[in-house]
Enzyme design. Structure first.
Site, PDB file in Angstrom:
ATOM      1  N   TYR A 122       0.833  -1.252  -0.060  1.00  0.00           N
ATOM      2  CA  TYR A 122       0.332  -0.320  -0.026  1.00  0.00           C
ATOM      3  C   TYR A 122       1.145   1.150   0.137  1.00  0.00           C
ATOM      4  CZ  TYR A 122      -4.503  -2.675   0.409  1.00  0.00           C
ATOM      5  OH  TYR A 122      -5.452  -3.075   0.304  1.00  0.00           O
ATOM      6  N   LYS A 174       2.464 -14.167   4.549  1.00  0.00           N
ATOM      7  CA  LYS A 174       3.084 -15.859   2.924  1.00  0.00           C
ATOM      8  C   LYS A 174       4.293 -15.758   2.788  1.00  0.00           C
ATOM      9  CE  LYS A 174       0.380 -17.468  -0.412  1.00  0.00           C
ATOM     10  NZ  LYS A 174      -0.059 -18.495   0.032  1.00  0.00           N
ATOM     11  N   ASP A 208      -3.817 -17.448   3.344  1.00  0.00           N
ATOM     12  CA  ASP A 208      -5.059 -17.959   3.052  1.00  0.00           C
ATOM     13  C   ASP A 208      -5.207 -18.910   4.052  1.00  0.00           C
ATOM     14  OD1 ASP A 208      -2.450 -18.927   2.104  1.00  0.00           O
ATOM     15  OD2 ASP A 208      -3.042 -20.091   0.795  1.00  0.00           O
ATOM     16  N   ASP A 232      -5.907  -4.964   5.814  1.00  0.00           N
ATOM     17  CA  ASP A 232      -7.154  -4.785   5.654  1.00  0.00           C
ATOM     18  C   ASP A 232      -8.055  -5.723   5.149  1.00  0.00           C
ATOM     19  OD1 ASP A 232      -8.578  -2.625   4.133  1.00  0.00           O
ATOM     20  OD2 ASP A 232      -7.390  -2.705   2.448  1.00  0.00           O
ATOM     21  N   ASP A 236     -11.838  -6.386   6.968  1.00  0.00           N
ATOM     22  CA  ASP A 236     -13.306  -6.709   7.102  1.00  0.00           C
ATOM     23  C   ASP A 236     -13.986  -7.787   6.760  1.00  0.00           C
ATOM     24  OD1 ASP A 236     -12.568  -3.778   6.050  1.00  0.00           O
ATOM     25  OD2 ASP A 236     -13.949  -4.264   4.328  1.00  0.00           O
TER      26      ASP A 236
HETATM   27 MG    MG Z   1     -10.479  -1.489   4.317  1.00  0.00          MG
END
Ligand code: MG
Ligand code: NAI
Length: 337
Positions: A122, A174, A208, A232, A236
């Site tokens: 990001y 990962k 994962d 992120d 959610d």
């Molecule tokens: Mg978000």
């Protein structure tokens, strides 16, 4: 008396902020709000989405409560949320999610996700590479992971776990594929965990697999620490486990300042209709109260909110209720009286 910067925000921001201020006042917390502009409201009134006065205020108060800010998609000004994270180096994004309404998909979920907020993919170091007449033949993104960045988020996560009496920290990564970047994160977080040996349980799970395990049995997770993009996405997912974004608060914490907000956005589809759920911002204000050392007031607000949602059955539309924002807020304020 604490001084805190207040940004009401865009869309439903002013409605849920007004509700939150009423609740904080009813809880008896003494806060002097320094109201500042941000986002579209700031662009309209001050000609810029992030006025210098807003940055100066946060520099002085070191704490801010912020309603959601609208960010134009594709074009227009860059995200004010990201700009504030960068400006104040708010490296830790803390997103607690606990079941409030029983009878949902999962009872008893209680997970705190701690996301590195400044590094990883990001950072937005991206470019397109034209090849043989195709201007977008290849797109490239670079993730930045630093030892110092991993160290500080790991220490933050373990210190948080100890301070909040949590039992376990799970490192999500990962490193099997991204051997350099995610590998460094895993190596450093494991090293840091050694310093907490015997005080806190530690394990690591590949991202994962973690996503699947969260859905199968969220009770195996307590505190999660992970890099920016994985955090992120997982946060959610975890919000979904407890009934959606209307109940999910977040804190952005650095050494110089902390900024508290709901995980959700400005919800333009319901803005101005008086039906938004203020719970996420109220819970974010509870995180602010904890941060200011007003834990008793925070506990009272949480208790009132839970009672209204669970026992009084007063709920906004997103939670399949009929209450307006004001009716819901009235009910919470009544419980605090
Ligand atoms: Mg978000
Ligand atoms: P959103 O979170 O604003 O809305 C998604 C859906 O959830 C909508 O149907 C909305 O009505 C509903 N919803 C959200 N919060 C709610 C609440 N408190 N009560 C009841 N329903 C609620 O996400 P969306 O539509 O993708 O983004 C809208 C704007 O918000 C965009 O400009 C985006 O950039 C911005 N945004 C800002 C954030 C921030 O300030 N931290 C975070 C996320 C998005």
């Amino acid at each position: 008396m604490h001084r805190v910067t207040l940004i009401r925000g865009d869309g439903i921001g002013p409605e849920i902020t007004a509700a939150t201020l009423r609740v904080i006042e009813a809880a008896g917390a003494l806060i002097e709000w320094d109201e500042q502009l941000g986002g579209v409201a700031a662009l309209n009134e001050a000609g810029t989405p992030l006025p210098d006065a807003t940055v100066a205020s946060i520099r002085e108060t070191r704490a801010a409560l912020k309603g959601p800010l609208t960010t134009p998609v594709g074009t227009g000004f860059r995200s004010v949320n990201v700009a504030l994270r960068r400006e104040f180096d708010l490296y830790a994004n803390v997103r607690p999610a606990a079941t409030i309404l029983p009878g949902g998909r999962y009872d008893g979920v209680d997970i705190v996700l701690i996301r590195e907020n400044t590094e990883g993919l990001y950072v937005g170091h991206e470019m397109v590479i034209p090849v043989a007449g195709d201007p977008k033949a290849v797109a490239q993104a670079t993730a930045i992971v630093t030892r110092a960045g991993c160290e500080r988020i790991a220490r933050f996560a373990f210190d948080y776990a100890i301070r909040h009496g949590r039992r376990k920290v799970t490192i999500c990564h990962k490193a099997n594929i991204l051997k350099a970047s995610s590998g460094l994160f895993l190596e450093v977080t494991r090293d840091v965990s050694e310093r907490y040996h015997g005080r806190i349980e530690v394990n690591d799970v590949i991202i994962d697999a973690a996503a699947m395990k969260l859905v199968l049995d969220p009770s195996q997770f307590d505190v999660i620490v992970t890099t920016n993009m994985f955090g992120d996405i997982l946060s959610d997912q975890i919000a979904g486990l407890i009934g959606g974004l209307g109940l999910a608060p977040g804190a952005n914490v650095g050494d110089r300042a902390a900024l508290f907000e709901a995980v959700h956005g400005s919800a333009p589809d319901i803005a101005g209709k008086g039906v938004a759920n203020p719970s996420a911002l109220i819970l974010a204000a509870c995180l602010l109260l904890d941060h200011l050392g007003e834990a008793a007031a925070a506990a009272c607000v949480r208790q009132a909110l839970v009672t209204v949602l669970r026992d009084d059955g007063v709920r906004t539309r997103d939670l399949k209720g009929h209450a307006t924002t004001v009716e819901f807020t009235d009910a919470v304020v009544r419980r605090l009286a």
